[in-house]
Scaffold this motif. Structure first.
Motif, PDB file in Angstrom:
ATOM      1  N   ALA A 232       0.973  -1.189   0.134  1.00 42.78           N
ATOM      2  CA  ALA A 232      -0.065  -0.119   0.115  1.00 42.78           C
ATOM      3  C   ALA A 232       0.795   1.321   0.041  1.00 42.78           C
ATOM      4  CB  ALA A 232      -0.716  -0.054   1.322  1.00 42.78           C
ATOM      5  N   THR A 240      -5.874   2.916  -4.453  1.00 44.08           N
ATOM      6  CA  THR A 240      -6.461   1.807  -3.365  1.00 44.08           C
ATOM      7  C   THR A 240      -8.082   1.671  -3.483  1.00 44.08           C
ATOM      8  OG1 THR A 240      -6.697   3.081  -1.404  1.00 44.08           O
ATOM      9  CG2 THR A 240      -4.560   2.034  -1.909  1.00 44.08           C
ATOM     10  N   VAL A 338      -8.711  -1.403   1.688  1.00 48.41           N
ATOM     11  CA  VAL A 338      -7.445  -0.835   1.721  1.00 48.41           C
ATOM     12  C   VAL A 338      -7.871   0.690   1.478  1.00 48.41           C
ATOM     13  CG1 VAL A 338      -5.457  -0.348   0.891  1.00 48.41           C
ATOM     14  CG2 VAL A 338      -5.892  -2.564   1.058  1.00 48.41           C
TER      15      VAL A 338
END
Length: 349
Positions: A232, A240, A338
């Motif tokens: 990430a 995301t 996420v």
């Protein structure tokens, strides 16, 4: 009596080198904690960080050199699945080998003591959630071309069929290959609802960037247990969107064990250490697992240690809520969305 020498075998280059900083930090933290106590068999632990390289051959060679030249007493390995059996062969009955990351779980070597989750444990809850909650029916499978992605997605096929879904396509690329045009075109033309990308490390970052650049993130769900905090951090927050992950460890999990672990981690390495993640934390747990087995067996003999695997309590872990967990025992699996650099827990079992 000399120190106990433990080899932490991790790739420091290549696609999986993404996790080297966090893996080394977590391994050093575990050793420092044990050494501040009574050590291991009342002996100091000498941790050797060894580069596994980018291939199974290089990992096997590094393991052999660690045993035959450096004289290590045990190996904790956070290496890709293509290297697992090469390391196990090098360690064969000479030193114990703890294998720490998640893995496909189809045919682990009998010479490997694994502490990570299997694909079935991670994919089962996730595909059920995607099917029931997100109403995903058409799944596209893709990943790096080696045993872990292929094994995971073989299991995913069966789980998707069981949930009433359809696999719209499946495609693999060599590790290090970043030409995703064909895969992205097939995701579009097959009108897939969800894609399960199982690319390794830096390749995972490259795929997710390309996926968003192709304009797919707003209409196609992404799920993968190959996505973690380190991946990430390689993405822009906007990249995301509709991205989900499953793991037995996220740094955002609120639990007694994780809270205590993160406090010790930041005390040791400051406010901005390598991001805590499942692959790195697995090395922390791997050191504690090996230490627990050695203490229980009162021996460094690999064959004696193997008899205690699955029955011995380790002193510390960042996973779960049990004060002491069993070496090789199972932990809750969490599903997270996420959101930029944050992993919001939305389900667990």
């Amino acid at each position: 009596m000399g120190s106990v020498r433990i080899c932490l075998l991790i790739p420091q280059t290549g696609a999986a080198g993404l996790w080297a900083p966090s893996a080394e930090a977590c391994g050093r933290l575990a050793v420092d904690e044990i050494n501040r106590g009574s050590g291991l068999l009342r002996r100091h632990i000498d941790l050797r960080i060894v580069n596994a390289g980018e291939t199974g051959e290089s990992a096997g060679r590094a393991a052999r050199d660690a045993i035959e030249i450096d004289g290590v007493d045990g190996i904790v390995g956070m290496v890709p699945s293509f290297a697992r059996d090469r390391v196990a062969e090098a360690a064969r009955d000479r030193v114990p080998f703890i294998y720490t990351p998640q893995f496909e779980g189809l045919s682990p070597s009998q010479k490997v003591m694994a502490t990570g989750e299997t694909a079935d444990e991670l994919l089962g809850p996730a595909i059920h959630w995607l099917s029931e909650v997100k109403q995903a029916r058409r799944f596209f499978l893709c990943g790096s071309d080696y045993v872990w992605p292929r094994g995971c997605l073989q299991i995913a096929r069966a789980l998707i069929a069981r949930s009433g879904g359809t696999v719209t396509g499946e495609c693999y690329l060599p590790i290090g290959e970043h030409d995703f045009d064909e895969i992205l075109d097939r995701i579009k033309t097959t009108r897939s609802d969800a894609v399960l990308p199982y690319f390794l490390g830096f390749d995972c970052i490259a795929f997710n960037r390309a996926f968003c650049a192709a304009g797919l993130s707003s209409r196609v769900l992404r799920f993968s247990s190959a996505v973690d905090e380190t991946v990430a951090y390689g993405l822009e927050p906007s990249e995301t969107e509709n991205l989900y992950a499953a793991s037995s460890y996220f740094s955002s999990i609120r639990s007694r064990n994780n809270g205590a672990f993160l406090e010790r981690y930041h005390t040791a390495f400051g406010d901005h250490p390598p991001p805590a993640n499942a692959f790195g934390e697995s090395c922390y747990e791997g050191i504690y697992s090996l230490a627990a087995l050695i203490e229980e067996a009162a021996s460094l003999d690999a064959r004696k240690l193997a008899r205690h695997y699955g029955r011995t309590l380790q002193q510390r872990t960042a996973r779960g809520d049990q004060a002491q967990s069993v070496v090789g025992g199972r932990h809750p699996v969490y599903l997270a969305q996420v959101e930029g650099y944050d992993f919001s827990i939305i389900d667990w079992r």
